[in-house]
Design a protein around this motif. Sequence first.
Motif, PDB file in Angstrom:
ATOM      1  N   GLN A  91       0.823  -1.204   0.000  1.00  0.00           N
ATOM      2  CA  GLN A  91       0.000   0.000   0.000  1.00  0.00           C
ATOM      3  C   GLN A  91       0.861   1.260   0.000  1.00  0.00           C
ATOM      4  O   GLN A  91       0.567   2.229  -0.710  1.00  0.00           O
ATOM      5  CB  GLN A  91      -0.932   0.004   1.210  1.00  0.00           C
ATOM      6  N   GLU A  92       1.944   1.235   0.780  1.00  0.00           N
ATOM      7  CA  GLU A  92       2.836   2.390   0.844  1.00  0.00           C
ATOM      8  C   GLU A  92       3.558   2.614  -0.493  1.00  0.00           C
ATOM      9  O   GLU A  92       3.791   3.754  -0.892  1.00  0.00           O
ATOM     10  CB  GLU A  92       3.828   2.197   1.984  1.00  0.00           C
ATOM     11  N   ILE A 138       1.096   4.388  -2.668  1.00  0.00           N
ATOM     12  CA  ILE A 138       0.970   5.795  -2.294  1.00  0.00           C
ATOM     13  C   ILE A 138       2.119   6.592  -2.894  1.00  0.00           C
ATOM     14  O   ILE A 138       1.919   7.693  -3.428  1.00  0.00           O
ATOM     15  CB  ILE A 138       0.949   5.953  -0.754  1.00  0.00           C
ATOM     16  N   GLU A 142       0.953   8.831   4.235  1.00  0.00           N
ATOM     17  CA  GLU A 142      -0.246   9.550   3.828  1.00  0.00           C
ATOM     18  C   GLU A 142       0.061  10.996   3.452  1.00  0.00           C
ATOM     19  O   GLU A 142      -0.667  11.613   2.664  1.00  0.00           O
ATOM     20  CB  GLU A 142      -1.300   9.507   4.950  1.00  0.00           C
ATOM     21  N   ASP A 143       1.123  11.539   4.018  1.00  0.00           N
ATOM     22  CA  ASP A 143       1.507  12.922   3.753  1.00  0.00           C
ATOM     23  C   ASP A 143       2.415  13.037   2.529  1.00  0.00           C
ATOM     24  O   ASP A 143       2.713  14.149   2.078  1.00  0.00           O
ATOM     25  CB  ASP A 143       2.226  13.481   5.003  1.00  0.00           C
ATOM     26  N   THR A 176       8.154   7.707  10.025  1.00  0.00           N
ATOM     27  CA  THR A 176       7.166   6.690  10.394  1.00  0.00           C
ATOM     28  C   THR A 176       7.427   6.049  11.754  1.00  0.00           C
ATOM     29  O   THR A 176       6.515   5.468  12.335  1.00  0.00           O
ATOM     30  CB  THR A 176       7.139   5.557   9.343  1.00  0.00           C
TER      31      THR A 176
END
Length: 227
Positions: A37-38, A41, A198-199, A170
């Motif tokens: 997922q990262e 992103i 997320e940022d 993180t």
Amino acid sequence: MKPLLLAGLIATAAPAAHACEVALMLAVDVSGSVDGQEYRIQMDGLAAALTDRSVMAALVEGKAQVALMQWTGTGRQTVVINWTQMNSPDDVAAFAFQVATVPRLWRDFSTAIGEAMQLALPYFAIVDDCKRHVIDISGDGISNEGSFPSDHWPALEAAGVTVNALVIETAGFDLTTWFEDSVITGPGAFAVTANGFEDYPEQIIRKLYRELTQAVAESAPFVITRE
């Protein structure tokens, strides 16, 4: 002095125009600490940032050369999209599509930031007509394998290559300070912090725009800018 002779002397003395403003090597962390997922992103955020209106305009105006590297542990760094010149919005959109769709090469290896920097360096000889040469490295951890990043600073300085960083915080460790002290180098070098993955999408837009519009005198000393 005759006008034609004067014009000829001026033309001879004028510096050669650069074919592009900046050559930008985007070096993306695909080490074991980055889950699926990262990774998405990062790649989707980077693709979106390239097509942000302000970033796209800066890329095209400067006829930037852009390439993409994936990097992880020792011996596992590859330029997956070679230098592509951004002559039009269509060029930027096509490159961004490649960024969003390029396969991930590795998943479960260590973090060799120094080796990523070392691999990027000779690629700038291909785009030596660009005014500025920049490695844009993102990461969410310290280098724990291979050569230490600062070991490559002398070679980078000799080649006129700047290293900037997008630091993905993180783990509660002050990773930004570590990158500032051990990774970034060159004229006007800087690090931008993303508070978690997320940022990342918001911060990569900010970072790219700053890199693309940052005017640095060719004679400027190697200094570090902290944020």
